[in-house]
Design a protein around this motif. Structure first.
Motif, PDB file in Angstrom:
ATOM      1  N   GLU A  44      20.224  27.265  19.048  1.00 54.97           N
ATOM      2  CA  GLU A  44      19.184  28.298  18.993  1.00 54.97           C
ATOM      3  C   GLU A  44      18.693  28.508  17.567  1.00 54.97           C
ATOM      4  OE1 GLU A  44      21.114  31.609  20.920  1.00 54.97           O
ATOM      5  OE2 GLU A  44      20.302  31.048  22.894  1.00 54.97           O
ATOM      6  N   MET A  47      16.592  25.575  16.490  1.00 49.60           N
ATOM      7  CA  MET A  47      15.276  25.643  17.129  1.00 49.60           C
ATOM      8  C   MET A  47      14.408  26.702  16.447  1.00 49.60           C
ATOM      9  SD  MET A  47      16.029  25.020  21.162  1.00 49.60           S
ATOM     10  CE  MET A  47      14.294  24.835  21.576  1.00 49.60           C
ATOM     11  N   GLY A  50      13.035  25.240  13.304  1.00 49.04           N
ATOM     12  CA  GLY A  50      12.278  24.009  13.436  1.00 49.04           C
ATOM     13  C   GLY A  50      13.040  22.719  13.220  1.00 49.04           C
ATOM     14  N   ILE A  52      15.201  21.568  15.340  1.00 51.31           N
ATOM     15  CA  ILE A  52      15.010  21.045  16.688  1.00 51.31           C
ATOM     16  C   ILE A  52      13.702  21.642  17.181  1.00 51.31           C
ATOM     17  CG2 ILE A  52      15.869  21.009  19.065  1.00 51.31           C
ATOM     18  CD1 ILE A  52      18.697  21.372  17.920  1.00 51.31           C
ATOM     19  N   ARG A  53      12.766  20.791  17.587  1.00 47.99           N
ATOM     20  CA  ARG A  53      11.472  21.307  18.049  1.00 47.99           C
ATOM     21  C   ARG A  53      11.498  21.703  19.508  1.00 47.99           C
ATOM     22  NH1 ARG A  53       7.070  17.103  16.174  1.00 47.99           N
ATOM     23  NH2 ARG A  53       8.420  15.888  17.486  1.00 47.99           N
ATOM     24  N   ARG A  54      12.187  20.916  20.335  1.00 47.34           N
ATOM     25  CA  ARG A  54      12.235  21.248  21.759  1.00 47.34           C
ATOM     26  C   ARG A  54      13.378  20.506  22.420  1.00 47.34           C
ATOM     27  NH1 ARG A  54      10.039  17.638  25.406  1.00 47.34           N
ATOM     28  NH2 ARG A  54       9.178  15.790  24.453  1.00 47.34           N
ATOM     29  N   ILE A  55      13.764  21.010  23.565  1.00 45.03           N
ATOM     30  CA  ILE A  55      14.729  20.338  24.421  1.00 45.03           C
ATOM     31  C   ILE A  55      14.019  20.134  25.751  1.00 45.03           C
ATOM     32  CG2 ILE A  55      16.935  20.521  25.627  1.00 45.03           C
ATOM     33  CD1 ILE A  55      17.898  22.272  23.303  1.00 45.03           C
ATOM     34  N   GLY A  56      13.953  18.916  26.224  1.00 44.48           N
ATOM     35  CA  GLY A  56      13.243  18.653  27.470  1.00 44.48           C
ATOM     36  C   GLY A  56      13.738  17.388  28.132  1.00 44.48           C
ATOM     37  N   HIS A  96       0.482  14.663  28.368  1.00 43.48           N
ATOM     38  CA  HIS A  96       0.333  14.771  26.916  1.00 43.48           C
ATOM     39  C   HIS A  96      -1.145  15.011  26.642  1.00 43.48           C
ATOM     40  CE1 HIS A  96       3.747  12.056  27.559  1.00 43.48           C
ATOM     41  NE2 HIS A  96       4.242  12.490  26.427  1.00 43.48           N
ATOM     42  N   TYR A  98      -3.614  16.034  23.133  1.00 44.76           N
ATOM     43  CA  TYR A  98      -3.637  16.430  21.727  1.00 44.76           C
ATOM     44  C   TYR A  98      -4.922  15.982  21.060  1.00 44.76           C
ATOM     45  CZ  TYR A  98      -1.493  11.789  21.783  1.00 44.76           C
ATOM     46  OH  TYR A  98      -1.215  10.465  22.041  1.00 44.76           O
TER      47      TYR A  98
END
Length: 160
Positions: A44, A47, A50, A52-56, A96, A98
Motif C-alpha cells: 500500500e 502504491m 508510485g 508500484i503503479r497498479r496491481i492487475g 488500452h 491513450y
C-alpha cells in the motif's frame, strides 16, 4: 522514497505475479519471512508513492476467444482529444486507450485504442463505433492487427 531490503524482496517475489490463492499476501509473506499485514502495508505504501503503479490481472485474450486484436489509431483534433479519448477508453471492448504525440509527417495519429474481438469483422464493427464517437473531430485512422502473441511483463528486478 527509498525501498529497503524487505520492499525489494516483496517486489522480487511478486514481479512474476501473485500466487493464485485466497490470501496471496500471506503466501508472499511466508516466502520472504514477514507477516501478511506487513506485506500489505508495504505494498500500500509503495502504491501510494508510485513505486508500484497498479496491481492487475494479465489475461490471455486468445484463450478467452478474442482472436482478432487491433490497435486502432486516430488523428483526433488536439483540442478535443482528451474528452473524446475518455469516451473511447470507457468502451467495454477497448482495453488500452491513450494519447501519444504524432510523428509527422509519417505518423499523423495521436489517439490509440486497442480493440479485441472474436474475429476481424467484429473488430471492424467496433472500430466503426469509435469512428461514430469521434465524428468530425477525427481525420485519418487505421488499424494495426496483431500477428503473434508477445510475452507481457513489467519491469524485472534482479535478486540482488
Amino acid at each position: 522514497m527509498t525501498i529497503d531490503a524487505i520492499d525489494r524482496r516483496i517486489l522480487t517475489a511478486t514481479q512474476a505475479g501473485l500466487p493464485l490463492t485466497a490470501r496471496p499476501f500471506a503466501v508472499v509473506g511466508d516466502w520472504i519471512g514477514v507477516e501478511e499485514a506487513e506485506v500489505i502495508a508495504r505494498i500500500e505504501r509503495m502504491m501510494a508513492v508510485g513505486v508500484i503503479r497498479r496491481i492487475g490481472a494479465a489475461t490471455n485474450h486468445y484463450a478467452l476467444g478474442m482472436l482478432a486484436n487491433g490497435m486502432s489509431v486516430w488523428d483526433v483534433d488536439d483540442a478535443r482529444a482528451d474528452a473524446l479519448g475518455e469516451k473511447v477508453g470507457a468502451l467495454e471492448f477497448v482495453t488500452h486507450c491513450y494519447l501519444r504525440p504524432r510523428a509527422l509527417p509519417d505518423w499523423p495519429y495521436n489517439l490509440f485504442a486497442m480493440i479485441h474481438g472474436p474475429d476481424r469483422a467484429s473488430v471492424e464493427a467496433r472500430r466503426a463505433e469509435i469512428a461514430a464517437i469521434l465524428g468530425d473531430a477525427c481525420g485519418e485512422n487505421d488499424i494495426l492487427y496483431s500477428t503473434r502473441i508477445l510475452k507481457k511483463t513489467g519491469m524485472r528486478l534482479s535478486k540482488e
